[in-house]
Design an enzyme around this catalytic site. Sequence first.
Site, short mmCIF file in Angstrom:
data_model
loop_
_atom_site.label_atom_id
_atom_site.label_comp_id
_atom_site.label_asym_id
_atom_site.label_seq_id
_atom_site.Cartn_x
_atom_site.Cartn_y
_atom_site.Cartn_z
N ILE A 130 0.71 -1.28 0.02
CA ILE A 130 -0.03 0.01 0.00
C ILE A 130 0.95 1.24 -0.02
CG2 ILE A 130 -0.17 0.08 2.49
CD1 ILE A 130 -3.14 0.88 2.02
N GLY A 163 0.88 -5.28 1.65
CA GLY A 163 -0.70 -5.52 0.83
C GLY A 163 -0.30 -6.46 -0.37
N ASP A 207 -1.15 -9.64 0.55
CA ASP A 207 -2.83 -9.99 0.67
C ASP A 207 -3.21 -10.18 -0.81
OD1 ASP A 207 -3.64 -8.90 3.44
OD2 ASP A 207 -2.16 -7.56 2.67
N GLU A 245 2.92 -5.56 7.68
CA GLU A 245 2.05 -4.68 8.61
C GLU A 245 2.62 -4.81 10.01
OE1 GLU A 245 -0.60 -5.96 5.03
OE2 GLU A 245 1.19 -6.63 6.11
N ASP A 275 -4.94 -6.55 7.24
CA ASP A 275 -6.35 -6.48 7.37
C ASP A 275 -7.15 -6.50 6.05
OD1 ASP A 275 -5.83 -3.90 6.65
OD2 ASP A 275 -6.33 -2.75 8.24
#
Length: 270
Positions: free
Chosen positions: A66, A121, A124, A144, A152
Amino acid sequence: MSQYTAFTVELVDKIAHVQINRPEKINSMNAAFWKEIIEIFHWIDDTDEVRVVVLSGAGKHFSSGIDLMMLAGVANELGKDVGRNARLLRRKILALQASFNAVDNCRKPVLAAIQGYCLGGAIDLISACDMRYAAEDAQFSIKEIDIGMAADVGTLQRLPRIIGDGMLRELAYTGRSFGAEEARNIGLVNRVYSDAASLLDGVMGIAREIAGKSPIAITGTKEMISYMRDHRIDDGLEYVATWNAAMLQSTDLRVAMAAHMSKQKPEFLD
C-alpha cells in the site's frame, strides 16, 4: 477495455495480462489501484473471451504494498471523536477488502507472477490468487506488523489455507523477509524461475495450457475448490452433484471426449 492509471491490461489468446504499472513507485498501491482493480476483475468476469488471468508487476518489483501517502491521507481525515473515526476507518478497510475480494471471487483462474519485492498489501493480493510463481530474486514480507498494525486486507484470512497456521503466525508476528526458495518450500509459490523474463514466459505457458481447457469445466473446478474452504466434504459432494447435473449437459464434454479419442486438440466455445 478501459484505460487505467495504475495498471495495463492486455488480452491475447484468451489470457488477460493484468500488470501493475507504477514501476517508478515500486508498484505501490495508490487510490487508483484499489478502485481500478475492481473494475478490471469485473470486466474479466463479464468477458467470456477471457479464460485465465496473469497478474504481474512492471519493472524490477511486483509491488511494495500500500502507498504510504494514501495511508497518510486517511490519517488526515480523522477527527477528535473516537466513534466517528472508527466508523470511517472500518468503511475504508472494507472498501480495500472489496478490491481483493474481486480477485478471489473471479470465476477465472488468476496466476500471480512475482519478482523483486512482494511486501505488505502485495501479500494480501497474491493470497487472493489461485496460484503463485516467483523469480529467484523475489522477496516476501508481511510488513504490517512493522508499522504497528495487523494485516487487514486478506493475508491473515487466506494464507493459513495456503501455507498452514504455524508458518503464517511466524511470518505475521515477525514480519521477517523470506526469499523465493523458502516461499516454494512452504507452499506459497508453486515454482521458482531464474529471472523475471523466464518467470513471465513460464507463467504464460501455464496460462495457455489452462486457456485451452473447457471454460465450463475450469469455472466449475474453481467453484468447487473455493467452496471447500468453508464447507464439509459431504456439503461439497452435494454441491458438485447439483452443479454437474447442469454442466455435464454442455457440449464441451462431447468436444473433449471426441478430441481425446481422435488425439486432436479440442476447440471450445467461449
